[in-house]
Design an enzyme around this catalytic site. Sequence first.
Site, PDB file in Angstrom:
ATOM      1  N   SER A 164       0.834  -1.198   0.000  1.00  0.00           N
ATOM      2  CA  SER A 164       0.000   0.000   0.000  1.00  0.00           C
ATOM      3  C   SER A 164       0.867   1.246   0.000  1.00  0.00           C
ATOM      4  O   SER A 164       1.730   1.417   0.872  1.00  0.00           O
ATOM      5  CB  SER A 164      -0.900   0.009   1.235  1.00  0.00           C
ATOM      6  OG  SER A 164      -1.515   1.275   1.387  1.00  0.00           O
TER       7      SER A 164
ATOM      8  N   GLY B  59       1.453  -2.527   4.140  1.00  0.00           N
ATOM      9  CA  GLY B  59       1.953  -1.161   4.043  1.00  0.00           C
ATOM     10  C   GLY B  59       3.266  -0.985   4.761  1.00  0.00           C
ATOM     11  O   GLY B  59       4.340  -1.165   4.189  1.00  0.00           O
TER      12      GLY B  59
ATOM     13  N   MET C  19      -9.382   7.762  -0.026  1.00  0.00           N
ATOM     14  CA  MET C  19     -10.279   8.052   1.099  1.00  0.00           C
ATOM     15  C   MET C  19     -10.858   9.453   0.956  1.00  0.00           C
ATOM     16  O   MET C  19     -10.140  10.391   0.602  1.00  0.00           O
ATOM     17  CB  MET C  19      -9.516   7.956   2.423  1.00  0.00           C
ATOM     18  CG  MET C  19      -8.728   6.673   2.608  1.00  0.00           C
ATOM     19  SD  MET C  19      -7.807   6.726   4.158  1.00  0.00           S
ATOM     20  CE  MET C  19      -6.726   5.325   3.954  1.00  0.00           C
TER      21      MET C  19
ATOM     22  N   HIS D 120      -1.104  -1.152  -4.307  1.00  0.00           N
ATOM     23  CA  HIS D 120      -2.400  -0.899  -3.686  1.00  0.00           C
ATOM     24  C   HIS D 120      -2.529   0.596  -3.407  1.00  0.00           C
ATOM     25  O   HIS D 120      -1.693   1.189  -2.717  1.00  0.00           O
ATOM     26  CB  HIS D 120      -2.515  -1.693  -2.380  1.00  0.00           C
ATOM     27  CG  HIS D 120      -3.898  -1.707  -1.802  1.00  0.00           C
ATOM     28  ND1 HIS D 120      -4.894  -2.523  -2.277  1.00  0.00           N
ATOM     29  CD2 HIS D 120      -4.448  -0.991  -0.784  1.00  0.00           C
ATOM     30  CE1 HIS D 120      -6.003  -2.328  -1.572  1.00  0.00           C
ATOM     31  NE2 HIS D 120      -5.755  -1.392  -0.673  1.00  0.00           N
TER      32      HIS D 120
ATOM     33  N   ASP E 219      -4.869   3.487  -1.876  1.00  0.00           N
ATOM     34  CA  ASP E 219      -5.990   3.750  -0.974  1.00  0.00           C
ATOM     35  C   ASP E 219      -6.552   5.139  -1.209  1.00  0.00           C
ATOM     36  O   ASP E 219      -5.864   6.140  -1.015  1.00  0.00           O
ATOM     37  CB  ASP E 219      -5.529   3.637   0.482  1.00  0.00           C
ATOM     38  CG  ASP E 219      -5.214   2.204   0.877  1.00  0.00           C
ATOM     39  OD1 ASP E 219      -6.112   1.351   0.754  1.00  0.00           O
ATOM     40  OD2 ASP E 219      -4.078   1.938   1.314  1.00  0.00           O
TER      41      ASP E 219
ATOM     42  N   MET F  56     -11.351  -6.517   4.898  1.00  0.00           N
ATOM     43  CA  MET F  56     -10.556  -5.642   5.749  1.00  0.00           C
ATOM     44  C   MET F  56     -10.249  -6.346   7.074  1.00  0.00           C
ATOM     45  O   MET F  56     -11.156  -6.843   7.743  1.00  0.00           O
ATOM     46  CB  MET F  56     -11.298  -4.334   6.019  1.00  0.00           C
ATOM     47  CG  MET F  56     -11.527  -3.461   4.796  1.00  0.00           C
ATOM     48  SD  MET F  56      -9.991  -2.957   3.967  1.00  0.00           S
ATOM     49  CE  MET F  56      -9.165  -2.045   5.281  1.00  0.00           C
TER      50      MET F  56
ATOM     51  N   GLY G 231      -9.307   3.269   6.949  1.00  0.00           N
ATOM     52  CA  GLY G 231      -9.129   4.700   7.187  1.00  0.00           C
ATOM     53  C   GLY G 231      -7.721   5.106   7.538  1.00  0.00           C
ATOM     54  O   GLY G 231      -7.292   6.202   7.194  1.00  0.00           O
TER      55      GLY G 231
ATOM     56  N   HIS H 277      -8.376   0.949  -4.253  1.00  0.00           N
ATOM     57  CA  HIS H 277      -9.361   0.654  -3.204  1.00  0.00           C
ATOM     58  C   HIS H 277     -10.085   1.959  -2.845  1.00  0.00           C
ATOM     59  O   HIS H 277      -9.523   2.857  -2.230  1.00  0.00           O
ATOM     60  CB  HIS H 277      -8.603   0.073  -2.002  1.00  0.00           C
ATOM     61  CG  HIS H 277      -9.434  -0.155  -0.785  1.00  0.00           C
ATOM     62  ND1 HIS H 277      -8.857  -0.435   0.441  1.00  0.00           N
ATOM     63  CD2 HIS H 277     -10.773  -0.164  -0.580  1.00  0.00           C
ATOM     64  CE1 HIS H 277      -9.816  -0.596   1.341  1.00  0.00           C
ATOM     65  NE2 HIS H 277     -10.983  -0.421   0.758  1.00  0.00           N
TER      66      HIS H 277
ATOM     67  N   GLY I 169      -3.441   3.639   8.165  1.00  0.00           N
ATOM     68  CA  GLY I 169      -2.444   2.578   8.124  1.00  0.00           C
ATOM     69  C   GLY I 169      -1.897   2.292   9.512  1.00  0.00           C
ATOM     70  O   GLY I 169      -2.133   3.035  10.469  1.00  0.00           O
TER      71      GLY I 169
ATOM     72  N   MET J  63     -12.406   4.020  -0.763  1.00  0.00           N
ATOM     73  CA  MET J  63     -13.087   4.181   0.524  1.00  0.00           C
ATOM     74  C   MET J  63     -13.833   5.509   0.468  1.00  0.00           C
ATOM     75  O   MET J  63     -13.475   6.486   1.122  1.00  0.00           O
ATOM     76  CB  MET J  63     -12.068   4.130   1.666  1.00  0.00           C
ATOM     77  CG  MET J  63     -11.511   2.750   1.900  1.00  0.00           C
ATOM     78  SD  MET J  63     -10.099   2.734   3.032  1.00  0.00           S
ATOM     79  CE  MET J  63      -8.750   2.884   1.853  1.00  0.00           C
TER      80      MET J  63
ATOM     81  N   ASP K  62      -6.523  -6.929   3.827  1.00  0.00           N
ATOM     82  CA  ASP K  62      -5.870  -5.627   3.955  1.00  0.00           C
ATOM     83  C   ASP K  62      -5.954  -5.168   5.393  1.00  0.00           C
ATOM     84  O   ASP K  62      -7.045  -4.973   5.928  1.00  0.00           O
ATOM     85  CB  ASP K  62      -6.575  -4.621   3.030  1.00  0.00           C
ATOM     86  CG  ASP K  62      -5.981  -3.221   3.093  1.00  0.00           C
ATOM     87  OD1 ASP K  62      -5.022  -2.997   3.855  1.00  0.00           O
ATOM     88  OD2 ASP K  62      -6.489  -2.346   2.372  1.00  0.00           O
ATOM     89  N   GLY K  63      -4.774  -5.010   6.015  1.00  0.00           N
ATOM     90  CA  GLY K  63      -4.725  -4.443   7.353  1.00  0.00           C
ATOM     91  C   GLY K  63      -3.899  -5.274   8.312  1.00  0.00           C
ATOM     92  O   GLY K  63      -4.250  -6.408   8.604  1.00  0.00           O
ATOM     93  N   GLY K  64      -2.779  -4.733   8.755  1.00  0.00           N
ATOM     94  CA  GLY K  64      -1.958  -5.419   9.743  1.00  0.00           C
ATOM     95  C   GLY K  64      -1.228  -6.634   9.218  1.00  0.00           C
ATOM     96  O   GLY K  64      -0.745  -7.453  10.005  1.00  0.00           O
TER      97      GLY K  64
END
Length: 214
Positions: free
Chosen positions: A7, A196, A34, A30, A32, A136, A141, A63, A143, A65, A174-176
């Site tokens: 990301s 990310g 927002m 990726h 993001d 997700m 929202g 992506h 990183g 959002m 996506d996430g962590g």
Amino acid sequence: MIKIAPSILSADFANLERDIHRIAAADYVHVDVMDGVFVPNISIGIPVLQSIRKVTDMFLDVHLMIVEPVRYVERFCDAGADLVTVHVESDTEENIHDAIDKIHAKGKKAGIVLKPATPAEAVLPYLEKVELILVMTVEPGFGGQKFMADMMPKVTAIRKLIDEKNPACELEVDGGVAPDTCKTCIEAGANVLVAGSAVYKAPDIPARIAELRG
């Protein structure tokens, strides 16, 4: 094969071209997007995507959002996206279908995204017409959030639905995602991992990308 999608939210935006070239060993970039409404943060938009497209031939995984993404999906396709994903929570079912159709009409791949609180069954109206489903594993929202391991049963449930109804569809998380969580995601059924800070803060980025593949 497991695909890695770093990301750019974790990149240095003053040196974005450099940082995209640094992840050349990955499969997707990726991006993001927002809007400050659908999620409590504002990131980047169409002009930045156009600039990214000019400096890389990598696959751009965009992506969205944003609320009512049907308003903008065609413009993101025209700006250089290869895949555009929209949140099922961001509009009515009818408008999400319309957004998917508009993306396909531009010759691009389409996907849907589920927030952590959204159940696996939410994919069913769209499952047979999308190329990717994104789950997700943090609240969208920002990183750098902690990985939500309790999302893995949902990933497994969606993998089962994909295998039954649309085996060509990819399953992204996506996430962590980091060296200590990537195997959990892969074992649950994901085949595309968004990462990310785990990539951009690594001392050896190509080695980290290889490590995340499992």
